[in-house]
Design a protein around this motif. Structure first.
Motif, PDB file in Angstrom:
ATOM      1  N   GLN A   1       6.449   2.592   4.590  1.00  0.00           N
ATOM      2  CA  GLN A   1       7.175   3.149   3.451  1.00  0.00           C
ATOM      3  C   GLN A   1       8.182   4.196   3.929  1.00  0.00           C
ATOM      4  O   GLN A   1       9.138   4.515   3.230  1.00  0.00           O
TER       5      GLN A   1
ATOM      6  N   ASP B   1       0.852  -1.184   0.000  1.00  0.00           N
ATOM      7  CA  ASP B   1       0.000   0.000   0.000  1.00  0.00           C
ATOM      8  C   ASP B   1       0.895   1.244   0.000  1.00  0.00           C
ATOM      9  O   ASP B   1       1.735   1.395   0.879  1.00  0.00           O
TER      10      ASP B   1
ATOM     11  N   GLU C   1       0.224   4.021   0.960  1.00  0.00           N
ATOM     12  CA  GLU C   1      -0.041   4.779   2.186  1.00  0.00           C
ATOM     13  C   GLU C   1       0.484   4.064   3.432  1.00  0.00           C
ATOM     14  O   GLU C   1       0.325   4.567   4.553  1.00  0.00           O
ATOM     15  N   ASP C   2       1.063   2.872   3.278  1.00  0.00           N
ATOM     16  CA  ASP C   2       1.569   2.121   4.441  1.00  0.00           C
ATOM     17  C   ASP C   2       2.676   2.935   5.121  1.00  0.00           C
ATOM     18  O   ASP C   2       3.644   3.328   4.468  1.00  0.00           O
TER      19      ASP C   2
END
Ligand code: ZN
Length: 324
Positions: free
Chosen positions: A51, A45, A47-48
Motif C-alpha cells: 500500500q 489487506d 496492512e499490506d
C-alpha cells in the motif's frame, strides 16, 4: 474478503473459500453468499506493505511468461500478422501502424512470487500449455516510476488488456490492483515498460536430479505399468475413452505430488504426460512433477537461482553505478 453487499471485511482460510465457492459459507455479517450479485470478493489487506509507494519501489516483482526474452521491447507486434490480416485491417480502416503502437502501450503485469507461479500453473491447466517452456522473471522498478495512489480493481477491458492512459493521469506508469485470480488479495501492478529498471529471468521449473529417490521410484512404477495389459473389455463399455495402465499410473503420481501442495493449487496442478514419448525419455515426466512442486514447496532454491543471474538493465539511472 470484503462483502459486496454490506462492506464487512474479514479473513478466511483456503478451506473456508472452498466451502464458500460451493455456497456452504456466506458473509458472517449479512449472509450474502457466492451466488449473489453483491457476492463477497477478495480485497487488498490494508496492512499490506505494498500500500506504501516506497515499498512498491523497493520490492522485487515477479512475472511468468513463455517468452524467452521478456519484456522484448524491440518486438514488433505487427510481425506476427499475415499479409492477408494486414490488408483486412487496412480495408476496415484500422491502420496496422496505429494498431501496433497501441499494442506496445499495453500494460504489463507483475505481482508477488506466488501470483506469478499460480499464473503459470493456471495457464498450464486452462490453456493446455503444459508442454510449453516457462520462464520466471524478477523485476526491479525504476526508483522514479510514477505510482497511481490507492489499490484498485483490476482495470481490464473485454479482451483482458489494460491501457494505463485510460485509467490514470498522464505520466503515471504504475497502477496497483488487487489480484482476485492468483495469490488472491495480494497486490499486483499493471505497469508501462518504462517503469522497469532491470529484469532477471530463469527457465522453469528448475532441473531435478534423475537420481532423486522419488523420481527413481516413479520411473519404476511407470515402467511396471507399461507391462500391464489393457483394461478389461467389459470395463471399457463404461468409459468415455480407454485409459492405459501407464496413463493411470501417471495420473496417480501427479495426484500424489499435488497432495503436498496448498489446497488452492491442487486442482490446477496439471503436468502433460507424453505417453508415446515415455520409452525414449522415461525421466521427463517424474522430474517435471518434482520440479514444478518444488517451485511451491522450496521457493528458496528458485530465489537462489534468480540471485545467481545477472540483471538485464532496461534503463540505467544517470550518475549511478549499475548494481550487480
Ligand atoms: Zn455482508
Amino acid at each position: 474478503m470484503r462483502c459486496g453487499s454490506c462492506r464487512h471485511e474479514w479473513l478466511v482460510t483456503a478451506e473456508w473459500l472452498d466451502r464458500f465457492n460451493q455456497a456452504l459459507e456466506a458473509c458472517p455479517a449479512c449472509g450474502t453468499d457466492c451466488q449473489g450479485e453483491d457476492r463477497p470478493d477478495f480485497c487488498a489487506d490494508p496492512e499490506d506493505p505494498a500500500q506504501e509507494d516506497s515499498a512498491v519501489r523497493e520490492f522485487y516483482w515477479y512475472h511468468s511468461s513463455t517468452h524467452e526474452d521478456w519484456p522484448d521491447r524491440k518486438l514488433d507486434p505487427a510481425a506476427r500478422l499475415t499479409d492477408v490480416t494486414k490488408r483486412r485491417m487496412e480495408a476496415m480502416g484500422s491502420g496496422v501502424g496505429a494498431w501496433a503502437s497501441r499494442q506496445k502501450t499495453k500494460a504489463l503485469h507483475v505481482g508477488t512470487y506466488e501470483a506469478a507461479i499460480e499464473n503459470m500453473l493456471r495457464r498450464m491447466d486452462d490453456q493446455g500449455s503444459s508442454d510449453d517452456q516457462f520462464y520466471l522473471y524478477r523485476v526491479q522498478l525504476d526508483p522514479n516510476c510514477v505510482i497511481e495512489s490507492g489499490v484498485h480493481q483490476e482495470p481490464t477491458n473485454f479482451v483482458g488488456d489494460v491501457y494505463l492512459a485510460e485509467v490514470c493521469a498522464p505520466g503515471t506508469n504504475v497502477f496497483r490492483y488487487v489480484n482476485v485470480h492468483e495469490d488472491p488479495s495480494s497486490v499486483s501492478l499493471a505497469i508501462e515498460p518504462d517503469a522497469m529498471r532491470a529484469v532477471q529471468g530463469i527457465p522453469m521449473p528448475l532441473a531435478v536430479d534423475v537420481t532423486d529417490p522419488w523420481v527413481l521410484d516413479a520411473i519404476a512404477r511407470l515402467s511396471e505399468a507399461t507391462s500391464k495389459s489393457a483394461p478389461q473389455p467389459k470395463l471399457q463399455r463404461f468409459r468415455l475413452r480407454e485409459v492405459t495402465a501407464l496413463a493411470s499410473e501417471a495420473r496417480r503420481l501427479e495426484s500424489e505430488i499435488a497432495a503436498g501442495l496448498p489446497l488452492a493449487l491442487r486442482e490446477r496442478f496439471t503436468v502433460g504426460f507424453d505417453e508415446a514419448g515415455f520409452d525414449t525419455a522415461p525421466t521427463a515426466f517424474p522430474t517435471k512433477l518434482v520440479g514444478l512442486a518444488r517451485i511451491v514447496t522450496e521457493p528458496r532454491a528458485v530465489l537462489d537461482a534468480l540471485n545467481a543471474e545477472p540483471w538485464r538493465v532496461l534503463q540505467a539511472i544517470e550518475g549511478e553505478a549499475v548494481f550487480s
